[in-house]
Design a protein around this motif. Structure first.
Motif, PDB file in Angstrom:
ATOM      1  N   TRP A  21       0.947  -1.207  -0.102  1.00 29.79           N
ATOM      2  CA  TRP A  21      -0.098  -0.342   0.093  1.00 29.79           C
ATOM      3  C   TRP A  21       0.952   1.149   0.020  1.00 29.79           C
ATOM      4  O   TRP A  21       0.681   2.223  -0.683  1.00 29.79           O
ATOM      5  N   GLN A  22       1.915   1.137   0.767  1.00 27.49           N
ATOM      6  CA  GLN A  22       2.739   2.330   1.196  1.00 27.49           C
ATOM      7  C   GLN A  22       3.638   2.686  -0.461  1.00 27.49           C
ATOM      8  O   GLN A  22       3.558   3.936  -0.665  1.00 27.49           O
ATOM      9  N   TYR A  23       3.832   1.657  -1.202  1.00 25.92           N
ATOM     10  CA  TYR A  23       4.391   1.950  -2.272  1.00 25.92           C
ATOM     11  C   TYR A  23       3.514   2.035  -3.516  1.00 25.92           C
ATOM     12  O   TYR A  23       3.879   2.145  -4.791  1.00 25.92           O
ATOM     13  N   GLY A  24       2.255   2.264  -3.103  1.00 26.60           N
ATOM     14  CA  GLY A  24       1.163   2.675  -4.181  1.00 26.60           C
ATOM     15  C   GLY A  24       0.831   1.530  -5.126  1.00 26.60           C
ATOM     16  O   GLY A  24       0.305   1.784  -6.314  1.00 26.60           O
ATOM     17  N   VAL A  25       0.785   0.104  -4.809  1.00 21.18           N
ATOM     18  CA  VAL A  25       0.813  -0.974  -5.370  1.00 21.18           C
ATOM     19  C   VAL A  25      -0.779  -1.341  -5.190  1.00 21.18           C
ATOM     20  O   VAL A  25      -1.301  -1.555  -4.041  1.00 21.18           O
ATOM     21  N   SER A  26      -1.656  -1.394  -6.331  1.00 21.54           N
ATOM     22  CA  SER A  26      -2.849  -1.694  -6.339  1.00 21.54           C
ATOM     23  C   SER A  26      -3.161  -3.259  -5.636  1.00 21.54           C
ATOM     24  O   SER A  26      -2.422  -4.163  -6.121  1.00 21.54           O
ATOM     25  N   PRO A  27      -3.886  -3.336  -4.682  1.00 20.25           N
ATOM     26  CA  PRO A  27      -4.218  -4.908  -4.147  1.00 20.25           C
ATOM     27  C   PRO A  27      -4.401  -5.895  -5.474  1.00 20.25           C
ATOM     28  O   PRO A  27      -4.255  -6.920  -5.354  1.00 20.25           O
ATOM     29  N   GLN A  28      -5.165  -5.281  -6.361  1.00 23.39           N
ATOM     30  CA  GLN A  28      -5.525  -6.314  -7.806  1.00 23.39           C
ATOM     31  C   GLN A  28      -4.182  -6.803  -8.147  1.00 23.39           C
ATOM     32  O   GLN A  28      -4.073  -7.557  -8.833  1.00 23.39           O
ATOM     33  N   GLY A  68     -12.851   0.776   1.922  1.00 29.77           N
ATOM     34  CA  GLY A  68     -12.819   2.328   1.679  1.00 29.77           C
ATOM     35  C   GLY A  68     -11.310   2.887   2.140  1.00 29.77           C
ATOM     36  O   GLY A  68     -11.123   4.173   1.436  1.00 29.77           O
ATOM     37  N   VAL A  69     -10.473   2.130   2.430  1.00 30.58           N
ATOM     38  CA  VAL A  69      -9.130   2.693   2.810  1.00 30.58           C
ATOM     39  C   VAL A  69      -8.536   2.863   1.344  1.00 30.58           C
ATOM     40  O   VAL A  69      -7.740   3.637   0.887  1.00 30.58           O
ATOM     41  N   PHE A  70      -8.806   1.538   0.644  1.00 34.75           N
ATOM     42  CA  PHE A  70      -7.937   1.483  -0.817  1.00 34.75           C
ATOM     43  C   PHE A  70      -8.889   2.022  -1.830  1.00 34.75           C
ATOM     44  O   PHE A  70      -8.050   2.739  -2.741  1.00 34.75           O
ATOM     45  N   TRP A  71     -10.186   2.182  -1.675  1.00 31.36           N
ATOM     46  CA  TRP A  71     -11.042   2.721  -2.853  1.00 31.36           C
ATOM     47  C   TRP A  71     -12.067   3.711  -1.797  1.00 31.36           C
ATOM     48  O   TRP A  71     -12.982   3.587  -1.962  1.00 31.36           O
ATOM     49  N   PRO A  72     -11.557   4.945  -1.813  1.00 29.95           N
ATOM     50  CA  PRO A  72     -12.508   5.966  -0.989  1.00 29.95           C
ATOM     51  C   PRO A  72     -13.930   6.060  -1.694  1.00 29.95           C
ATOM     52  O   PRO A  72     -13.964   6.217  -3.116  1.00 29.95           O
ATOM     53  N   GLU A 111      -3.099  -0.375  10.616  1.00 33.03           N
ATOM     54  CA  GLU A 111      -1.383  -0.162  10.309  1.00 33.03           C
ATOM     55  C   GLU A 111      -1.381   0.737   9.445  1.00 33.03           C
ATOM     56  O   GLU A 111      -0.492   1.453   9.244  1.00 33.03           O
ATOM     57  N   ILE A 112      -2.235   0.963   8.289  1.00 37.48           N
ATOM     58  CA  ILE A 112      -2.100   2.004   7.352  1.00 37.48           C
ATOM     59  C   ILE A 112      -2.370   3.169   7.872  1.00 37.48           C
ATOM     60  O   ILE A 112      -1.322   4.327   7.687  1.00 37.48           O
ATOM     61  N   TRP A 113      -3.139   3.528   8.738  1.00 38.58           N
ATOM     62  CA  TRP A 113      -3.306   4.843   9.575  1.00 38.58           C
ATOM     63  C   TRP A 113      -2.364   5.368  10.300  1.00 38.58           C
ATOM     64  O   TRP A 113      -1.700   6.341  10.161  1.00 38.58           O
ATOM     65  N   VAL A 114      -1.406   4.300  11.038  1.00 39.26           N
ATOM     66  CA  VAL A 114      -0.344   4.538  11.497  1.00 39.26           C
ATOM     67  C   VAL A 114       0.685   5.010  10.742  1.00 39.26           C
ATOM     68  O   VAL A 114       1.515   5.834  10.916  1.00 39.26           O
TER      69      VAL A 114
END
Length: 124
Positions: A21-28, A68-72, A111-114
């Motif tokens: 997520w931090q490196y901007g890689v889509s979960p797909q 929603g974290v990944f796709w607002p 974890e993403i929020w932190v």
């Protein structure tokens, strides 16, 4: 590791997903196993009470928050990406990954929020 859901493995999976997520890689675009765990985390088993309306509970709310974290804005069942629904289908669902999916559902958003907060503080 001794069990599929050992604490070390759960933490490793969580960190891998947060790193991606931090490196901007889509979960797909994540590796297959991580994509499967993520989809099961975002689409927990829905037990239909009636043919039209499924029974949803707190786990589904947590799952939609994670989506929603990944796709607002994608925080309704109808707006969850189809590839997630396909991978979490009961015919495809991997029960051995269920504990990891539960762990991800409960902890990945935090974890993403932190990490966002840490980045904000470093930028100051």
């Amino acid at each position: 590791m001794s069990t599929p859901a050992s604490i070390a493995e759960r933490d490793e999976v969580l960190n891998q997903m947060a790193d991606l997520w931090q490196y901007g890689v889509s979960p797909q675009d994540w590796p297959t196993r991580l994509r499967q765990i993520f989809s099961q985390a975002c689409w927990p088993n829905v037990h239909p009470r009636l043919p039209i309306r499924p029974v949803l509970g707190p786990e589904h709310a947590k799952a939609l928050l994670l989506v929603g974290v990944f796709w607002p804005g994608h925080t309704t069942l109808e707006r969850v990406p189809n590839w997630i629904k396909d991978l979490a289908d009961p015919d495809v669902r991997d029960q051995e990954l269920a504990i990891l999916a539960d762990h991800v559902r409960h902890h990945l958003g935090r974890e993403i929020w932190v990490r966002k907060e840490r980045t904000r503080q470093l930028d100051r």
